[in-house]
Design a protein around this motif. Structure first.
Motif, PDB file in Angstrom:
ATOM      1  N   ASP A  81      46.606  30.185  52.515  1.00  0.00           N
ATOM      2  CA  ASP A  81      47.026  30.590  51.751  1.00  0.00           C
ATOM      3  C   ASP A  81      45.883  31.046  50.253  1.00  0.00           C
ATOM      4  OD1 ASP A  81      48.117  30.795  49.508  1.00  0.00           O
ATOM      5  OD2 ASP A  81      49.425  29.157  49.451  1.00  0.00           O
ATOM      6  N   THR A  82      45.078  31.758  50.285  1.00  0.00           N
ATOM      7  CA  THR A  82      44.412  32.909  49.392  1.00  0.00           C
ATOM      8  C   THR A  82      44.789  31.767  47.368  1.00  0.00           C
ATOM      9  OG1 THR A  82      45.525  34.693  49.595  1.00  0.00           O
ATOM     10  CG2 THR A  82      42.921  33.883  50.842  1.00  0.00           C
ATOM     11  N   ARG A  83      45.904  32.466  47.708  1.00  0.00           N
ATOM     12  CA  ARG A  83      46.534  31.746  46.218  1.00  0.00           C
ATOM     13  C   ARG A  83      46.246  30.047  45.020  1.00  0.00           C
ATOM     14  NH1 ARG A  83      52.881  31.889  47.559  1.00  0.00           N
ATOM     15  NH2 ARG A  83      52.579  30.518  48.923  1.00  0.00           N
ATOM     16  N   LYS A  84      45.662  29.565  46.348  1.00  0.00           N
ATOM     17  CA  LYS A  84      45.360  28.047  46.147  1.00  0.00           C
ATOM     18  C   LYS A  84      43.565  28.840  45.431  1.00  0.00           C
ATOM     19  CE  LYS A  84      47.301  25.382  49.265  1.00  0.00           C
ATOM     20  NZ  LYS A  84      48.161  24.748  50.425  1.00  0.00           N
ATOM     21  N   LEU A  85      43.823  29.285  45.713  1.00  0.00           N
ATOM     22  CA  LEU A  85      41.566  30.202  44.909  1.00  0.00           C
ATOM     23  C   LEU A  85      41.845  30.571  44.071  1.00  0.00           C
ATOM     24  CD1 LEU A  85      39.805  31.956  48.467  1.00  0.00           C
ATOM     25  CD2 LEU A  85      39.788  29.474  48.058  1.00  0.00           C
ATOM     26  N   CYS A  86      43.195  30.986  43.386  1.00  0.00           N
ATOM     27  CA  CYS A  86      43.094  31.517  41.926  1.00  0.00           C
ATOM     28  C   CYS A  86      43.002  30.707  40.982  1.00  0.00           C
ATOM     29  CB  CYS A  86      44.432  32.275  42.010  1.00  0.00           C
ATOM     30  SG  CYS A  86      44.774  33.093  40.544  1.00  0.00           S
ATOM     31  N   VAL A  87      42.136  31.339  39.646  1.00  0.00           N
ATOM     32  CA  VAL A  87      41.721  30.413  38.513  1.00  0.00           C
ATOM     33  C   VAL A  87      42.086  30.533  37.876  1.00  0.00           C
ATOM     34  CG1 VAL A  87      39.632  29.506  37.415  1.00  0.00           C
ATOM     35  CG2 VAL A  87      39.113  29.789  39.767  1.00  0.00           C
ATOM     36  N   VAL A  88      42.032  32.023  36.964  1.00  0.00           N
ATOM     37  CA  VAL A  88      42.749  32.433  36.597  1.00  0.00           C
ATOM     38  C   VAL A  88      43.890  33.601  37.168  1.00  0.00           C
ATOM     39  CG1 VAL A  88      43.382  33.551  33.960  1.00  0.00           C
ATOM     40  CG2 VAL A  88      41.624  31.526  34.376  1.00  0.00           C
ATOM     41  N   GLU A  89      44.991  33.562  36.473  1.00  0.00           N
ATOM     42  CA  GLU A  89      45.681  34.946  37.347  1.00  0.00           C
ATOM     43  C   GLU A  89      45.520  36.352  36.444  1.00  0.00           C
ATOM     44  OE1 GLU A  89      50.058  36.669  37.675  1.00  0.00           O
ATOM     45  OE2 GLU A  89      49.999  34.522  37.084  1.00  0.00           O
ATOM     46  N   GLY A  90      44.811  36.468  37.584  1.00  0.00           N
ATOM     47  CA  GLY A  90      44.611  38.594  37.327  1.00  0.00           C
ATOM     48  C   GLY A  90      43.324  38.924  36.658  1.00  0.00           C
ATOM     49  N   LYS A  91      42.564  37.642  36.487  1.00  0.00           N
ATOM     50  CA  LYS A  91      40.974  36.945  35.865  1.00  0.00           C
ATOM     51  C   LYS A  91      40.040  36.632  37.031  1.00  0.00           C
ATOM     52  CE  LYS A  91      42.289  37.294  31.105  1.00  0.00           C
ATOM     53  NZ  LYS A  91      42.524  36.901  29.869  1.00  0.00           N
ATOM     54  N   HIS A 108      37.762  24.030  36.051  1.00  0.00           N
ATOM     55  CA  HIS A 108      38.778  23.435  34.575  1.00  0.00           C
ATOM     56  C   HIS A 108      38.613  25.279  33.935  1.00  0.00           C
ATOM     57  CE1 HIS A 108      40.450  20.105  36.506  1.00  0.00           C
ATOM     58  NE2 HIS A 108      38.790  19.564  36.516  1.00  0.00           N
ATOM     59  N   VAL A 109      39.673  25.381  32.986  1.00  0.00           N
ATOM     60  CA  VAL A 109      39.549  26.463  31.901  1.00  0.00           C
ATOM     61  C   VAL A 109      39.564  25.281  30.972  1.00  0.00           C
ATOM     62  CG1 VAL A 109      40.489  28.088  30.515  1.00  0.00           C
ATOM     63  CG2 VAL A 109      40.796  28.065  32.833  1.00  0.00           C
ATOM     64  N   VAL A 110      38.548  25.319  29.869  1.00  0.00           N
ATOM     65  CA  VAL A 110      38.142  24.101  28.831  1.00  0.00           C
ATOM     66  C   VAL A 110      38.461  24.969  27.728  1.00  0.00           C
ATOM     67  CG1 VAL A 110      36.794  23.101  30.041  1.00  0.00           C
ATOM     68  CG2 VAL A 110      35.965  24.662  28.780  1.00  0.00           C
ATOM     69  N   GLY A 111      38.447  26.073  27.145  1.00  0.00           N
ATOM     70  CA  GLY A 111      38.812  26.462  25.518  1.00  0.00           C
ATOM     71  C   GLY A 111      38.006  28.137  26.266  1.00  0.00           C
ATOM     72  N   GLU A 112      38.168  28.442  24.631  1.00  0.00           N
ATOM     73  CA  GLU A 112      37.571  30.388  24.811  1.00  0.00           C
ATOM     74  C   GLU A 112      36.764  30.874  23.551  1.00  0.00           C
ATOM     75  OE1 GLU A 112      40.976  34.719  24.271  1.00  0.00           O
ATOM     76  OE2 GLU A 112      41.666  32.641  24.824  1.00  0.00           O
ATOM     77  N   ASP A 113      35.957  31.373  23.219  1.00  0.00           N
ATOM     78  CA  ASP A 113      34.700  32.321  22.738  1.00  0.00           C
ATOM     79  C   ASP A 113      34.528  33.500  23.197  1.00  0.00           C
ATOM     80  OD1 ASP A 113      32.815  31.994  21.357  1.00  0.00           O
ATOM     81  OD2 ASP A 113      31.501  31.302  22.012  1.00  0.00           O
ATOM     82  N   GLY A 114      35.459  33.849  21.635  1.00  0.00           N
ATOM     83  CA  GLY A 114      34.754  35.543  21.470  1.00  0.00           C
ATOM     84  C   GLY A 114      35.147  36.431  22.439  1.00  0.00           C
ATOM     85  N   GLY A 115      36.770  35.725  23.303  1.00  0.00           N
ATOM     86  CA  GLY A 115      37.516  36.503  23.937  1.00  0.00           C
ATOM     87  C   GLY A 115      37.026  36.212  25.624  1.00  0.00           C
ATOM     88  N   GLU A 116      36.057  35.083  25.547  1.00  0.00           N
ATOM     89  CA  GLU A 116      36.089  34.916  27.048  1.00  0.00           C
ATOM     90  C   GLU A 116      36.086  34.307  26.915  1.00  0.00           C
ATOM     91  OE1 GLU A 116      33.875  36.481  29.773  1.00  0.00           O
ATOM     92  OE2 GLU A 116      34.733  39.242  28.121  1.00  0.00           O
ATOM     93  N   LEU A 117      36.574  33.728  28.181  1.00  0.00           N
ATOM     94  CA  LEU A 117      36.706  31.709  28.934  1.00  0.00           C
ATOM     95  C   LEU A 117      35.713  31.377  28.876  1.00  0.00           C
ATOM     96  CD1 LEU A 117      39.945  32.838  31.114  1.00  0.00           C
ATOM     97  CD2 LEU A 117      39.856  32.097  29.315  1.00  0.00           C
ATOM     98  N   GLU A 118      36.236  29.825  28.644  1.00  0.00           N
ATOM     99  CA  GLU A 118      34.610  28.573  29.064  1.00  0.00           C
ATOM    100  C   GLU A 118      35.585  28.321  30.439  1.00  0.00           C
ATOM    101  OE1 GLU A 118      33.871  27.512  25.302  1.00  0.00           O
ATOM    102  OE2 GLU A 118      32.642  28.180  25.313  1.00  0.00           O
ATOM    103  N   PHE A 119      33.971  27.991  31.231  1.00  0.00           N
ATOM    104  CA  PHE A 119      35.263  27.043  32.417  1.00  0.00           C
ATOM    105  C   PHE A 119      33.754  25.739  32.217  1.00  0.00           C
ATOM    106  CE2 PHE A 119      35.820  30.847  33.405  1.00  0.00           C
ATOM    107  CZ  PHE A 119      37.547  31.031  33.835  1.00  0.00           C
TER     108      PHE A 119
END
Length: 290
Positions: free
Chosen positions: A120-130, A169-180
């Motif tokens: 089940d590769t859905r468990k490998l998804c971090v941010v859908e589509g990105k 974990h996604v902790v925020g966003e900086d300049g349109g870029e997600l931070e992990f």
């Protein structure tokens, strides 16, 4: 399949032994050789396993990368298989001699692991589509003593079983870029569910209506055709592939697939027991591969 220079008398001796029910090494037609397995031997990989089946020696490593998911599967991660046939593994692998075998092995693995019921590769998804986790499974054929497909499949399942993926974990966003961020707890990891992953069972048609499993290189020289069958722990057949240019009678093919199913069930039981034993070893020191 191995290409050795056997004389006609040597081939006849091997074939006649199979007809009488006794192979050159003393096994019966449906007996496996001794298989050895060890996981977690490459400290720089997310998961690893080494499998030895007599003279066949295979090292499998799994490494994780972050990358965009496939456009048509935005909720899924990816898994890739790469096979390298070392020139030291067999004389016929020198130069580019092992490329066809490597392609055949990787293609078969991609087929059996492409089903969502297998992994089940859905468990490998971090941010859908990105962003998604991609697993790169590298298989190194260190020595070839016959029956590569079966050995590789056991090594791949064991290495994926032992794989530990950092929890992201996604902790925020900086300049349109997600931070992990990664968890500070080294035990806070994700595992790969391979409880339904298949193993491969090869039946070599060595003469007329007789097949053998776990063939030696010498036996592979005598058999014109083989069938590789993917079998899940529940006994489901997930894929078949023919190797060689020969043919099977319907009765022989049906018997081989049924036998592969029965053998696959037994191998899964022994493999699961071994993997649980490896997992239960406390404070096991990774010695490294070299």
């Amino acid at each position: 399949m191995t290409d050795l220079n056997l004389s006609d008398a040597e081939k006849r001796y091997i074939v006649d032994g199979v007809k009488l029910g006794v192979r050159v090494d003393g096994r019966e037609r449906l007996d496996y050789r001794q298989l050895e397995l060890e996981t977690g031997i490459v400290s720089t990989a997310n998961g690893s396993a080494r499998v030895r089946l007599d003279r066949t020696d295979v090292l499998v490593t799994v490494k994780m990368e972050m990358e965009p998911p496939a456009p048509d599967r935005p909720k899924n991660g990816r898994i890739y298989f790469f096979v390298n046939c070392s020139a030291n593994a067999a004389p016929e692998f020198e130069g580019r001699g092992g490329e066809d075998l490597a392609t055949s092995l990787s293609s078969m693995l991609e087929r059996v692991y492409s089903s969502p019921h297998t992994l089940d590769t859905r468990k490998l998804c971090v941010v859908e589509g990105k962003y998604a986790k991609a697993l790169y499974v590298d298989i190194e054929i260190l020595e070839c003593g016959g029956n590569l497909f079966d050995t590789v499949s056991v090594g791949v399942k064991a290495a994926l079983w032992a794989t530990k993926l950092p929890r992201i974990h996604v902790v925020g966003e900086d300049g349109g870029e997600l931070e992990f961020a990664l968890s500070d707890n080294p035990r806070d990891v994700d595992t790969v569910d391979v409880s339904n992953a298949p193993v491969l069972i090869t039946h070599l048609r060595i003469t007329e209506n007789l097949t053998v499993i776990d063939p030696t290189p010498e036996e592979e020289c005598c058999g014109p055709v083989a069938v590789v069958v993917g079998v899940t722990p529940k006994g489901q057949i997930t894929a078949t592939q023919q190797l060689g240019s020969g043919t099977f009678t319907p009765r022989t093919l049906s018997s081989s697939i049924k036998s592969a199913r029965d053998l696959g069930l037994r191998i899964h039981q022994h493999l699961l027991l071994k993997l649980h034993q490896e997992e239960s070893i406390e404070n096991r020191q990774i010695k490294g591969f070299l």
